[in-house]
Design a protein around this motif. Structure first.
Motif, PDB file in Angstrom:
ATOM      1  N   ASN A  90       0.822  -1.211   0.000  1.00  0.00           N
ATOM      2  CA  ASN A  90       0.000   0.000   0.000  1.00  0.00           C
ATOM      3  C   ASN A  90       0.853   1.258   0.000  1.00  0.00           C
ATOM      4  N   SER A  91       1.988   1.212   0.701  1.00  0.00           N
ATOM      5  CA  SER A  91       2.859   2.387   0.729  1.00  0.00           C
ATOM      6  C   SER A  91       3.408   2.696  -0.654  1.00  0.00           C
ATOM      7  N   GLU A  92       3.690   1.667  -1.440  1.00  0.00           N
ATOM      8  CA  GLU A  92       4.179   1.878  -2.806  1.00  0.00           C
ATOM      9  C   GLU A  92       3.096   2.499  -3.687  1.00  0.00           C
ATOM     10  N   LYS A  93       1.861   2.085  -3.461  1.00  0.00           N
ATOM     11  CA  LYS A  93       0.749   2.661  -4.224  1.00  0.00           C
ATOM     12  C   LYS A  93       0.583   4.148  -3.902  1.00  0.00           C
ATOM     13  N   VAL A  94       0.704   4.475  -2.620  1.00  0.00           N
ATOM     14  CA  VAL A  94       0.569   5.876  -2.206  1.00  0.00           C
ATOM     15  C   VAL A  94       1.664   6.733  -2.826  1.00  0.00           C
ATOM     16  N   VAL A  95       2.901   6.253  -2.790  1.00  0.00           N
ATOM     17  CA  VAL A  95       4.001   7.012  -3.379  1.00  0.00           C
ATOM     18  C   VAL A  95       3.766   7.212  -4.872  1.00  0.00           C
ATOM     19  N   ASP A 146       8.375  15.209  -3.504  1.00  0.00           N
ATOM     20  CA  ASP A 146       9.477  14.380  -3.002  1.00  0.00           C
ATOM     21  C   ASP A 146       9.031  13.771  -1.677  1.00  0.00           C
ATOM     22  N   VAL A 147       8.676  12.494  -1.696  1.00  0.00           N
ATOM     23  CA  VAL A 147       8.233  11.803  -0.491  1.00  0.00           C
ATOM     24  C   VAL A 147       9.468  11.480   0.349  1.00  0.00           C
ATOM     25  N   VAL A 148       9.540  12.079   1.530  1.00  0.00           N
ATOM     26  CA  VAL A 148      10.725  11.953   2.387  1.00  0.00           C
ATOM     27  C   VAL A 148      10.594  10.781   3.350  1.00  0.00           C
ATOM     28  N   ARG A 149       9.404  10.592   3.922  1.00  0.00           N
ATOM     29  CA  ARG A 149       9.165   9.493   4.857  1.00  0.00           C
ATOM     30  C   ARG A 149       7.836   8.824   4.518  1.00  0.00           C
ATOM     31  N   VAL A 150       7.800   7.510   4.648  1.00  0.00           N
ATOM     32  CA  VAL A 150       6.563   6.765   4.429  1.00  0.00           C
ATOM     33  C   VAL A 150       6.560   5.547   5.340  1.00  0.00           C
ATOM     34  N   PHE A 151       5.415   5.293   5.975  1.00  0.00           N
ATOM     35  CA  PHE A 151       5.274   4.091   6.798  1.00  0.00           C
ATOM     36  C   PHE A 151       3.811   3.678   6.825  1.00  0.00           C
ATOM     37  N   GLU A 152       3.562   2.453   7.275  1.00  0.00           N
ATOM     38  CA  GLU A 152       2.221   1.875   7.256  1.00  0.00           C
ATOM     39  C   GLU A 152       1.778   1.499   8.662  1.00  0.00           C
ATOM     40  N   ILE A 158       1.071   6.531   5.882  1.00  0.00           N
ATOM     41  CA  ILE A 158       1.396   7.898   6.284  1.00  0.00           C
ATOM     42  C   ILE A 158       2.634   8.351   5.523  1.00  0.00           C
ATOM     43  N   THR A 159       2.586   9.555   4.951  1.00  0.00           N
ATOM     44  CA  THR A 159       3.742  10.100   4.257  1.00  0.00           C
ATOM     45  C   THR A 159       4.049  11.505   4.768  1.00  0.00           C
ATOM     46  N   GLN A 160       5.311  11.865   4.664  1.00  0.00           N
ATOM     47  CA  GLN A 160       5.757  13.239   4.896  1.00  0.00           C
ATOM     48  C   GLN A 160       6.466  13.664   3.619  1.00  0.00           C
ATOM     49  N   THR A 161       6.043  14.779   3.048  1.00  0.00           N
ATOM     50  CA  THR A 161       6.425  15.096   1.676  1.00  0.00           C
ATOM     51  C   THR A 161       6.859  16.545   1.527  1.00  0.00           C
ATOM     52  N   ASP A 162       7.848  16.727   0.673  1.00  0.00           N
ATOM     53  CA  ASP A 162       8.315  18.050   0.242  1.00  0.00           C
ATOM     54  C   ASP A 162       7.581  18.366  -1.061  1.00  0.00           C
TER      55      ASP A 162
END
Length: 340
Positions: A90-95, A146-152, A158-162
């Protein structure tokens, strides 16, 4: 048509399958049908059905329409193999979805449920149409991601993005999945600061690797207790128990490192008559060493959403990032889902 609207409508297909020979049966579309559901019933993919039926827009099918179904067993086996090989986290789909804002890659639309997409960004309407309308307003070629952090955490990513999204921003996004598709979205955005904070840190730098997976529940419990006990209840005298002395890395644009820096900032705001009030915590989501807290409250009297990301190390809060976003008056909302 602009890239953003093209993304929302899904005008191109994500997957091309090579099947040279096949037999066909057919299915008559009924009211409420969508292509991916029809595909699941017939053990195939919506991309394969779109290819067979030469559908320019797989999201636009209508009752009474005849959909050809591939019944060749060898070809169906090939489809199954492709589906298995293409399984993504799922994290790959979000990115992929977030990156598509910059690239215009419309294949990412396949990861969003076309029938159910609940939107909590109050500047966008519900559903794919609302998402597309928001993106269509972006100046051409202006977006960067630019997705800096991602976790499930279970069904949540959840992502943190520039971002460069109507100007440089930093943001947190939360996506909820059902049956492998995105069905709900929350976010919090803030202007990206030009200058580092008093300790020389930016809003996005620092540790990015997800570790300490075996302690996910303990770390979430620690952060939940800190948020409710200290931030919501205001028991600042207990802060010390959540930190390893003064070892605390701070990414807030105005606050210096250390528990002492946090205490000084709270004291300085109080002297200026600026009240930072956490009224209610809505979510605690985490994986390993990263835990995100989502809360509502007020800052200087303005209704806000607080998104606080904590990194936990050896059972203590070690690092912190945050985004505080003003909540507009209800008459300005583009959807009725609310911020939380």
């Amino acid at each position: 048509m602009k890239k953003g609207m093209s993304l929302a409508l899904g005008l191109t297909m994500a997957l091309s399958l090579s099947v040279n020979a096949f037999a066909e049966s057919s299915y008559t579309v009924k009211s409420g049908d969508v292509l991916w559901k029809i595909a699941n019933k017939h053990d195939t993919t919506w991309q394969e059905l779109a290819k067979i039926n030469k559908l320019k827009n797989p999201n636009l099918i209508f009752p009474g329409q005849i959909i050809k179904i591939n019944t060749n067993e060898e070809a169906k086996t090939e489809v199954k193999e492709v589906k298995n090989n293409k399984e993504m986290k799922n994290s790959e789909k979000v990115v992929a979805v977030l990156n598509s804002i910059e690239t215009g890659d419309t294949s990412a639309i396949a990861y969003i449920n076309p029938e159910k997409y609940i939107q909590h960004n109050l500047s966008a309407g519900d559903g794919l149409a609302g998402f597309g309308e928001l993106l269509s307003k972006l100046p051409k070629g202006s977006a960067s991601v630019d997705v800096v952090r991602v976790f499930e955490d279970g069904d949540y990513v959840i992502t943190q993005t520039d971002y460069n999204f109507f100007g440089p921003k930093v943001g947190f996004d939360i996506f909820r999945f059902e049956n492998g598709l995105i069905v709900e979205h929350w976010d919090n955005l803030a202007e990206k600061s030009v200058n580092p904070n008093p300790s020389g840190r930016t809003q996005l730098d620092g540790e990015t690797k997800v570790t300490d997976l075996e302690n996910t529940d303990k770390n979430k419990a620690l952060v939940k207790d800190f948020v409710n006990n200290v931030l919501v209840e205001g028991k600042y005298e207990t802060m010390g128990q959540y930190f390893d002395g003064d070892n605390y890395i701070q990414h807030n644009t105005q606050i210096t490192d250390g528990l002492s820096g946090l205490g000084q900032a709270i004291e300085a705001m109080a002297k200026q008559g600026i009240n930072m009030v956490y009224e209610k915590n809505h979510m605690i989501l985490g994986q390993g060493n990263f835990v995100l807290s989502v809360s509502e409250g007020t800052f200087g009297g303005q209704k806000v959403a607080y998104y606080d990301l904590f990194r936990v190390e050896n059972g203590k809060i070690a690092e912190h990032w945050d985004v505080i976003e003003n909540i507009p008056n209800k008459e300005e909302w583009k959807n009725n889902s609310g911020k939380f």
